[in-house]
Design an enzyme around this catalytic site. Structure first.
Site, PDB file in Angstrom:
ATOM      1  N   GLU A   1      -7.587   4.159  -8.275  1.00  0.00           N
ATOM      2  CA  GLU A   1      -7.639   3.097  -7.306  1.00  0.00           C
ATOM      3  C   GLU A   1      -8.283   3.466  -6.132  1.00  0.00           C
ATOM      4  O   GLU A   1      -9.098   2.257  -5.650  1.00  0.00           O
ATOM      5  CB  GLU A   1      -6.005   2.559  -7.132  1.00  0.00           C
TER       6      GLU A   1
ATOM      7  N   ASP B   1      -0.537   6.031   0.813  1.00  0.00           N
ATOM      8  CA  ASP B   1      -0.741   5.506  -0.581  1.00  0.00           C
ATOM      9  C   ASP B   1      -2.046   5.787  -1.250  1.00  0.00           C
ATOM     10  O   ASP B   1      -2.624   5.145  -1.368  1.00  0.00           O
ATOM     11  CB  ASP B   1      -0.653   3.910  -0.347  1.00  0.00           C
TER      12      ASP B   1
ATOM     13  N   GLU C   1       7.526  -3.258  -1.242  1.00  0.00           N
ATOM     14  CA  GLU C   1       6.599  -4.109  -1.736  1.00  0.00           C
ATOM     15  C   GLU C   1       7.234  -5.457  -2.332  1.00  0.00           C
ATOM     16  O   GLU C   1       6.463  -5.883  -3.484  1.00  0.00           O
ATOM     17  CB  GLU C   1       5.299  -3.629  -2.591  1.00  0.00           C
TER      18      GLU C   1
HETATM   19  C1  BDP Z   1      -0.066   0.838  -4.491  1.00  0.00           C
HETATM   20  C2  BDP Z   1      -0.675  -0.089  -5.588  1.00  0.00           C
HETATM   21  C3  BDP Z   1       0.157  -1.083  -6.091  1.00  0.00           C
HETATM   22  C4  BDP Z   1       1.520  -0.273  -6.581  1.00  0.00           C
HETATM   23  C5  BDP Z   1       2.036   0.630  -5.550  1.00  0.00           C
HETATM   24  C6  BDP Z   1       3.449   1.211  -5.718  1.00  0.00           C
HETATM   25  O1  BDP Z   1      -1.941  -0.898  -4.952  1.00  0.00           O
HETATM   26  O2  BDP Z   1      -0.494  -1.667  -7.414  1.00  0.00           O
HETATM   27  O3  BDP Z   1       2.305  -1.200  -7.166  1.00  0.00           O
HETATM   28  O4  BDP Z   1       0.887   1.427  -5.099  1.00  0.00           O
HETATM   29  O5  BDP Z   1       2.992   2.725  -5.925  1.00  0.00           O
HETATM   30  O6  BDP Z   1      -1.007   1.851  -4.393  1.00  0.00           O
HETATM   31  O7  BDP Z   1       4.155   0.836  -6.249  1.00  0.00           O
END
Ligand code: BDP
Length: 770
Positions: free
Chosen positions: A446, A418, A335
């Site tokens: 989340e 996720d 990401e």
């Molecule tokens: C996702 C979240 C994000 C996190 C990412 C992670 O939306 O905020 O940074 O995972 O685990 O679910 O790195």
């Protein structure tokens, strides 16, 4: 009552007979040499917020003594005396806590061999009879074990279990039971008044660092009451570490100013056996704020001395302030975070480079495997194993297999996507036999209703941990112990170092977690991290008794609500394995038709709705992600007929008229599922109303208000999705009476079971959607 004590409330026991019985078994507290081994580095500098209710202790045994005194006074309604120098004479009814080193009573009455079996973190609780004298002994090899035993003893009273004739031996199955704390990201637990912003507006962090805090005199190194409540609560369930900042790491945490603040926090947590770690960016060495000690990008060679020396220097500086520092958590090439791949190296090179720098300091690297790139694989789910698998399989010069260093843990989310409400387990578990694997679970909700929806996650984690991986050995023979939990606790593949990590939900809200019921998820994480074979219903029962009430009717009712709440959420949000139907990046509301920013962030990428059906084909005719599982599961998930229905759309594009096990066609079943989920929420709301006379007013009202919104939002999920799918299916909303009962089978047990044909539980689905 605001909920600010979490599950450490200790209200006075109402039943006078029971209270008397307990009082007989708790006439005195004896913790010899409690003050002997202070664990603070900076005791002199530590100070509490003005007007604090909590107070600092300097040793782990003091924490145990303190908790016993506080807990017993609350539960029994009178102060129980502390005997500091009992000598050989142990008074009748005393509670004695200690280790062989600190207590001659332990030395005298505890069998050394038996104590040996509970290891470093475990404990014994024994009722000892000496003629007419009975007393309780809480013994351990270490002070932290003694503290864990103390909490376990108090929990027996909190949950109204017998405290006589005890012969308990307990130890954890997993060594490192950590939280990852993402600071202000995804917390949903901020105090509205003092919230400090962050991604979602109300996300006040629980720990106040400079410039992130509520006001300067409440910033670290000042210790707030709530840090100690958190420390006590985490110790009570055996959590023993926290990585305190976001995985999308800010290098500021490596500056001296922040390390000093972290050190103060570490000092306050240390008596409770909680260590701290930090999340770092792979490219931190190039950050100007460390000038003149900075590297150029060319020097970011993980095999190079500059790179390793830099990380070693940083880690050493930290260790000077925090002697038991855990190490670093790294989110790399994920990401948008930088990583070794940006410089021509792979994850193994990068992780090992930092690990080599930490190794002489006894620290560990937690390297996350949350990587994806839909462009490369045409299925985001395949990436992690493609990148990490070959490194785990690589033959080494010394004849061993697997390149990752011994002080590296790969930290992997439970599912391959996720943190969705239900995912198949991540095929990495079992496949990475030559590498230390840490399981990452998301406690913060989340994707599971945030701070609005009541969703107890214990059953989800129980399902994950008890899933059979069908892992085989090198000869293709099935392993004896091969559940996901066995992989994590090391028994599957003979790993001795083990870890589990929960992404925490703590914030600065009065009740620390936003929704009162979110406290249960923190509690359940700790309990399962300690022993993943425990039953999530038993854990829920303990939590309700400790947090709400010991009235059997209330306990039974709330536990019932909790146990079906996760399946209900799956049902009205993403039934039958359709995943990630969330609007934008906020991850609360539905938006199945959305296409935004990146393909693999978009609901349409996951649902693949068309006139034929719904769902993502990951079988051999599709992306062939199923091939990453061991053969038994690859086959099972690869065939629509043998795929468990609750995972159907994870693996198949399911035709609208596909015949389900109960005889309905897929389309009808899908609509029913949405409806059942909503009706469960309606039932929860009405059930909660009926509990009003039994619960304290503020918390009852706050939960009632949340349930009202929960029901509206659940109905929105149903209506938005059903209406959109209907555009593709072209079929009518099934018009018979629908399910007669909303029951959900959770880990083999049926919950719900109330009659939905009764008018009160039916919210008719509007013809043609909302
Ligand atoms: C996702 C979240 C994000 C996190 C990412 C992670 O939306 O905020 O940074 O995972 O685990 O679910 O790195």
């Amino acid at each position: 009552y605001s909920g600010s004590d979490l599950w450490l409330r200790y209200p006075e026991i109402e039943d006078p007979t029971l209270k008397k019985q307990y009082a007989k078994s708790a006439t005195a507290v004896i913790v010899q040499n409690a003050g002997k081994n202070p664990v603070h580095r900076h005791t002199r500098d530590l100070r509490m917020e003005p007007g604090s209710r909590e107070h600092l202790v300097t040793t782990t045994l003091e924490a145990a003594e303190d908790e016993l005194v506080r807990g017993l006074e609350g539960l029994l309604g009178t102060k129980v005396p502390v005997h500091t120098k009992p000598g050989q004479h142990v008074p009748d009814g005393a509670v004695v806590v200690g280790t062989p080193k600190t207590s001659q009573i332990v030395r005298r009455y505890v069998d050394a061999e038996k104590l040996g079996t509970v290891g470093d973190d475990g404990y014994l609780i024994r009722s000892v009879s000496r003629g007419r004298h009975d007393f309780t002994l809480i013994a351990a090899n270490t002070e932290i074990g003694a503290l864990y035993g103390t909490f376990a003893f108090l929990r027996r009273m909190q949950t109204r279990q017998p405290v006589t004739d005890l012969d308990i031996a307990e130890k954890p199955r997993i060594a490192h039971r950590y939280l990852n704390y993402w600071e202000t990201e995804r917390l949903y637990a901020g105090n509205d008044e003092t919230g400090t912003g962050g991604l979602n507006g109300e996300n006040g962090a629980v720990f106040n660092f400079a410039a992130t805090g509520e006001s300067a005199d409440r910033n670290l190194p000042v210790i707030l009451d709530r840090y100690l409540v958190v420390a006590r609560a985490l110790a009570s369930v055996g959590v023993n570490g926290i990585t305190i900042n976001n995985v999308n790491a800010d290098n500021v945490y490596l500056t001296r100013e922040y390390v000093e603040q972290t050190a103060a926090l570490a000092d306050a947590l240390r008596p409770y056996g909680i260590k701290v770690g930090l999340s770092v960016k792979y490219t931190a060495p190039t950050d100007e704020r460390f000038a003149p000690d900075t590297l150029t990008e060319d020097q970011l060679d993980p095999y190079g001395e500059e790179f390793r020396d830099w990380w070693h220097r940083k880690a050493k500086q930290i260790r000077e302030a925090i002697p038991d520092f855990i190490g670093f958590t790294v989110k790399a090439n994920s990401e948008g975070q930088p990583g070794p791949q940006d410089f021509g190296y792979d994850h193994g090179d990068g992780a090992n480079g930092i690990a080599a720098a930490l190794e002489p300091l006894g620290m560990t690297v937690y390297w996350r495997t949350f990587v994806y790139n839909a462009d490369v694989d045409n299925d985001r789910l395949k990436r992690a194993y493609l990148e990490f698998g070959p490194i785990d399989d690589e033959p080494q010069d010394d004849g061993s297999v697997g390149r990752f260093a011994d002080n590296v843990f790969l930290q992997t989310k439970n599912g391959p996507l996720d943190f969705q409400a239900r995912e198949p387990f991540n095929p990495m578990f079992g496949r990475m036999e030559n590498t230390n694997q840490a399981l990452e679970l998301q406690i913060t909700q989340e994707y599971t209703g945030q701070n609005t929806m009541l969703c107890y996650l214990g059953p989800m984690w129980q399902e994950v941990l008890n899933t059979d991986t069908y892992a085989t050995d090198a000869d293709g023979e099935l392993l004896d112990h091969r559940l996901v939990g066995n992989v994590v606790d090391g028994t599957a593949q003979g790993h001795s170092d083990t870890a589990i990590v929960g992404v925490a939900n703590l914030g600065n809200a009065d009740n620390l977690t936003g929704h009162h019921f979110s406290q249960a998820n923190l509690f359940a994480f700790g309990r399962l991290a300690w022993d993943w074979t425990q039953d999530s219903e038993d854990i829920a029962t303990d939590w309700v008794r400790m947090t709400w009430s010991n009235d059997d009717h209330v306990v039974e009712t709330i536990v019932r609500m909790m146990m079906g709440s996760w399946e209900a959420l799956v049902s009205y949000q993403t039934p039958l394995g359709v995943a990630h139907q969330f609007a934008d990046g906020e991850h609360y509301k539905p938006y199945p038709s959305q296409w935004f920013l990146k393909d693999d962030w978009s609901p349409v990428y996951y649902n693949k709705a068309d006139s034929v059906g719904l769902g993502y084909d990951r079988s051999p005719t599709g992306s062939n992600f199923t091939a990453q599982y061991f053969p038994t599961l690859a086959e099972r998930y690869g065939d629509i007929e043998s795929t468990p229905e609750n995972l159907l759309m994870w693996f198949h594009h399911v035709p609208w008229d596909h015949r389900m096990d109960n005889g309905r066609i897929f389309w009808d079943e899908l609509v029913y599922r949405y409806q059942m989920g909503v009706q469960y929420v309606t039932w929860m709301r009405e059930t909660w109303d009926s509990l009003k006379p039994f619960l304290d007013a503020r918390r009852w009202r706050e939960v009632r208000d949340k349930l009202a919104q929960h029901e509206i939002d659940a109905a929105d999920w149903r209506d938005t999705n059903v209406e959109y799918w209907q555009e593709f299916s072209g079929r009518e909303i099934p018009s018979d009476d629908g399910p007669v009962s909303a029951t959900f089978v959770v880990n083999g047990t049926e919950y719900g079971g109330f009659d939905l044909s009764a008018d009160s539980y039916r919210i008719p689905i509007p013809a043609g959607g909302s």
